[in-house]
Each structure stands twice: as structure tokens, then as C-alpha cells.
Design a protein around this motif. Structure first.
Motif, PDB file in Angstrom:
ATOM      1  N   ALA A 160       0.379  -3.850   4.984  1.00 49.57           N
ATOM      2  CA  ALA A 160       1.126  -2.855   5.764  1.00 49.57           C
ATOM      3  C   ALA A 160       2.279  -3.498   6.534  1.00 49.57           C
ATOM      4  O   ALA A 160       3.375  -2.952   6.604  1.00 49.57           O
ATOM      5  N   LYS A 161       2.022  -4.691   7.119  1.00 54.04           N
ATOM      6  CA  LYS A 161       3.065  -5.296   7.967  1.00 54.04           C
ATOM      7  C   LYS A 161       4.124  -6.040   7.158  1.00 54.04           C
ATOM      8  O   LYS A 161       5.309  -5.940   7.425  1.00 54.04           O
TER       9      LYS A 161
ATOM     10  N   PRO B 202       4.859  -6.189   3.369  1.00 54.22           N
ATOM     11  CA  PRO B 202       4.565  -5.849   1.975  1.00 54.22           C
ATOM     12  C   PRO B 202       5.140  -6.855   0.981  1.00 54.22           C
ATOM     13  O   PRO B 202       6.152  -7.506   1.264  1.00 54.22           O
TER      14      PRO B 202
ATOM     15  N   PRO C 245       0.800  -1.240   0.000  1.00 52.55           N
ATOM     16  CA  PRO C 245       0.000   0.000   0.000  1.00 52.55           C
ATOM     17  C   PRO C 245       0.828   1.283   0.000  1.00 52.55           C
ATOM     18  O   PRO C 245       0.288   2.352  -0.242  1.00 52.55           O
ATOM     19  N   GLN C 246       2.114   1.193   0.262  1.00 49.50           N
ATOM     20  CA  GLN C 246       3.022   2.350   0.166  1.00 49.50           C
ATOM     21  C   GLN C 246       2.491   3.533   0.975  1.00 49.50           C
ATOM     22  O   GLN C 246       2.506   4.689   0.494  1.00 49.50           O
ATOM     23  N   LEU C 247       2.059   3.265   2.214  1.00 51.57           N
ATOM     24  CA  LEU C 247       1.402   4.322   2.994  1.00 51.57           C
ATOM     25  C   LEU C 247       2.335   5.494   3.278  1.00 51.57           C
ATOM     26  O   LEU C 247       1.967   6.657   3.130  1.00 51.57           O
ATOM     27  N   GLU C 248       3.570   5.172   3.679  1.00 50.14           N
ATOM     28  CA  GLU C 248       4.508   6.236   4.045  1.00 50.14           C
ATOM     29  C   GLU C 248       4.901   7.072   2.815  1.00 50.14           C
ATOM     30  O   GLU C 248       4.932   8.305   2.857  1.00 50.14           O
TER      31      GLU C 248
ATOM     32  N   GLU D 218      -9.197   1.089   5.132  1.00 52.78           N
ATOM     33  CA  GLU D 218      -8.277   0.759   6.223  1.00 52.78           C
ATOM     34  C   GLU D 218      -7.981  -0.753   6.242  1.00 52.78           C
ATOM     35  O   GLU D 218      -6.820  -1.172   6.365  1.00 52.78           O
TER      36      GLU D 218
ATOM     37  N   ASN E 289      -5.697  -1.536   3.402  1.00 52.36           N
ATOM     38  CA  ASN E 289      -4.337  -1.063   3.718  1.00 52.36           C
ATOM     39  C   ASN E 289      -3.606  -2.049   4.629  1.00 52.36           C
ATOM     40  O   ASN E 289      -2.412  -2.284   4.484  1.00 52.36           O
ATOM     41  N   ASN E 290      -4.368  -2.617   5.572  1.00 56.54           N
ATOM     42  CA  ASN E 290      -3.744  -3.512   6.553  1.00 56.54           C
ATOM     43  C   ASN E 290      -3.243  -4.818   5.944  1.00 56.54           C
ATOM     44  O   ASN E 290      -2.394  -5.497   6.521  1.00 56.54           O
TER      45      ASN E 290
END
Ligand code: NDP
Length: 324
Positions: free
Chosen positions: A308-309, A311, A216-219, A301, A304-305
Motif C-alpha cells: 500500500a505504501k 507499490p 494491491p490497487q486499493l483505490e 488487511e 494489502n499493507n
């Protein structure tokens, strides 16, 4: 309201859909859904051209994501030329991207001219540096060798190269010719983007990266957003065979919204204001288009999860290590 003052202003004409656009610096409008064109044509160019025509004429795609490296630009050019001649499409209503491959890192205008020639157009809406890398220049009878390799099959890097040289040259081309409307990058990490901004005093219009529920490349997306860079998601379905569409949570969500798994992915990206670049060579599939829904924040959300942990990448894992 001055829409171009905020690059993240997303305009949903008549609701979310193919005509939804975001604004690049300078006010250039980028449609949020673009057709990927990394198709291994083999003996199937007719299949590719049929799919592209279906995308432009039946499914309302207005954005094409091309690249010199994909070797599909001449087929795209053939289709565009035909549709322009028959007045079924107007160049001004299309958003066309191409990319410069690292073997042209020091002479990107040569690559740009090849792309414009093959695409049969005289400007690109967006020109992207494909990878932040500099390959050795090796010419052969077909042109430039895309990935020169050593005896161990590793890419041969030009030791005098600096990936920022390519980006600076693209800016020069944009400022001195009418060939490019906006300049972007691809596969840049946060430190690379930071370096680019610090050393050039500019921001790229986009950063095109692998992005889907397992990555998800959140950062990176947050960093881009806070600096005015539009994020584009490549391989949104996990590339060949679309493994992302087989994730149980995505299938369950699709059933609960009464849509297809692919619709969940497209809506997930649109909700995050990320440009999505799905590819299909199946004209019938393309003609169906997508169903646009109001995906709940809680579902975004949950998606995304998924990655997230831990990838997961599907594309060019080795090159990605340069960035990590
Ligand atoms: P995608 O993630 O878009 O997946 C493509 C695969 O999904 C194909 O096998 C396609 O099969 C299948 N598919 C598409 N729609 C459906 C559907 N509704 N149901 C089931 N299967 C489906 O792959 P790509 O890796 O091609 O990524 C998309 C684009 O991103 C590329 O084409 C390219 O433009 C860009 N890209 C950029 C990169 C970069 O470094 N900047 C790297 C990689 C890609 P079928 O054809 O049979 O429909």
C-alpha cells in the motif's frame, strides 16, 4: 433473486473454487479464476499445450485469458479443437478472453478476426483493449508489427490516435456482430476510466490490471467496484519466477493455514472479489489445483499493507507511467 442485477454478486457454487463466478453487465458469468497464457513458447509448444490440457481436464479451469500479442492463440486453438472434437469439453462451458493490441487501435476487428481464427472459435466471451495506447501501423511480411520503435527504441505512437476510438469500435463490433459477448479494458487508470464513462456513457465490463500484494490497487479497485466494473488481476504471482510467493509474510501465512503460498494469493484475490489470472506452464503444478480457505479479513488487511505504501510493478513499468 435476480443475480444479474448486481454485477458484484459472486456466486460460489459448492463453496469457493474454480466454479465461482461474478456477473458482467448483461448477465454474462465470468469464472473468478482464469488461466494466463502469456507464455514465451520458444521451442516448447508441447509444454504449453500439456499445461493447458491439464488446466481444462484435471484442474477444472473454465476461463482462459488469451491475447493476440502473446502469440499462443494458435496453440490454444489446437488444444480446444481437439477437446471439442473428442467431446471432452463444450464451448458453451468455457469463458474465453482475448485482447486487441495498440497496433490495431484503429482496426480492432482485423485483430479480433485473427484471434477467432487462431483460437478456432466463433465468438469471445470477453474482448479487451490491451493498453490505452495507439501505436503507428507498420505492416511486415508476418503481419502487423506489434511495437514499432524509433531509433531510440521507443514505441512509435500514432499522433492522430485516441485510445477511446478503440473502445468505441469494440462496442460497435459487440452491438453489430455476434463475435463478442462483453467488452472490457486493461491498464486503465481512474482518470482514464472516468473519461471513458463520461464520453461514451457506458461502463467497461472489466478493467484488467497488474494486481498482487506489492501492488494491491486499493483505490482503483474501490473505484471500479463503485462503478460496476469487475477488476481482473494480471501477474498475480509477480510474473516470471513468481517472486510474490517468496514474500516472508505470504510464506508464514501459508504455514499457519497449512496451505501453499500460491493458495494464499488466490484466496486473497477471491476474498476481494477480484478475478485472478495465474499462469503456469507446469502441468503437474496445474493438476494440483488450489486449496480454498476462508482467509481472515485481518490477513487480507495485512497483505494489502505490504504494497500500500510503496507499490511495486513487475510489468511494463515504462508504459505504466502513462497511466500514473
Ligand atoms: P504470473 O504472475 O501468473 O506468474 C507466472 C510465473 O509463476 C511463472 O514463472 C510460473 O512458473 C510461476 N508459477 C505459477 N504457479 C506457481 C506455483 N504454484 N509455484 C511456483 N511458481 C509458480 O505471470 P504472468 O505475468 O504471466 O501473468 C498472468 C497472466 O496475466 C498472463 O499470462 C496474461 O494472461 C495476463 N497478463 C495481462 C497483461 C495485460 O497487460 N493485460 C500483462 C501481463 C499478464 P511455471 O510456468 O514454471 O509454473
Amino acid at each position: 433473486m435476480n443475480l444479474s442485477s448486481d454485477p458484484f454478486q459472486v456466486l460460489m457454487k459448492g463453496g469457493v473454487g474454480f466454479s465461482s463466478v461474478a456477473f458482467l453487465p448483461g448477465g454474462v458469468q465470468i469464472p473468478l479464476i482464469g488461466l494466463g497464457t502469456a507464455f514465451k513458447a520458444g521451442g516448447r509448444p508441447e509444454e504449453f499445450k500439456r499445461a493447458l490440457k491439464a488446466a481444462l481436464l484435471d484442474a477444472d479451469y473454465r476461463h482462459i485469458d488469451a491475447a493476440w500479442y502473446y502469440k499462443t492463440e494458435s496453440m490454444i486453438g489446437e488444444v480446444l479443437d481437439d477437446l471439442f472434437l473428442k467431446k471432452k469439453l463444450d464451448r458453451r462451458n468455457l469463458f474465453i478472453t482475448s485482447k486487441v493490441w495498440p497496433c490495431f487501435w484503429n482496426d480492432p476487428e482485423i485483430s479480433l478476426n485473427h484471434s477467432l481464427h487462431d483460437l478456432r472459435i466463433d465468438y469471445l466471451d470477453l474482448y479487451i483493449q490491451h493498453w490505452p495506447a495507439c501505436f503507428a501501423k507498420v505492416d511486415d511480411e508476418f503481419g502487423r508489427v506489434a511495437v514499432p520503435t524509433d531509433s531510440r527504441k521507443n514505441a512509435v505512437i500514432d499522433p492522430s490516435g485516441d485510445y477511446l476510438v478503440t473502445y468505441r469500435k469494440l462496442l460497435d463490433i459487440k452491438n453489430s456482430t455476434g463475435k463478442i459477448k462483453a467488452v472490457g479494458v486493461s491498464n486503465y487508470s481512474i482518470p482514464m476510466l472516468q473519461r471513458l464513462m463520461d464520453e461514451t456513457g457506458t461502463i467497461p465490463a472489466v478493467n484488467q490490471v497488474e494486481l498482487h500484494p506489492y501492488l494491491p490497487q486499493l483505490e482503483l479497485a474501490e473505484f471500479c467496484k463503485s462503478n460496476g466494473i469487475i477488476v481482473e488481476a494480471y501477474s498475480p504471482l509477480g510474473s516470471l519466477g513468481a517472486p510474490i510467493l517468496k514474500i516472508p509474510l505470504i510464506k508464514e501465512m501459508a504455514a499457519s493455514y497449512n496451505v501453499m503460498p500460491v493458495d494464499i494469493i488466490i484466496n486473497y484475490l477471491l476474498k476481494r472479489e477480484i478475478v485472478c489470472l495465474p499462469r503456469s506452464s507446469n502441468a503437474e503444478r496445474i493438476k494440483k489445483g488450489f486449496t480454498f480457505i476462508d482467509l481472515k479479513d485481518a490477513d487480507v488487511e495485512k497483505i494489502n499493507n505490504l504494497g500500500a505504501k510503496s507499490p511495486k510493478r513487475y510489468i511494463d513499468k515504462i508504459w505504466a507511467y502513462w497511466n500514473d
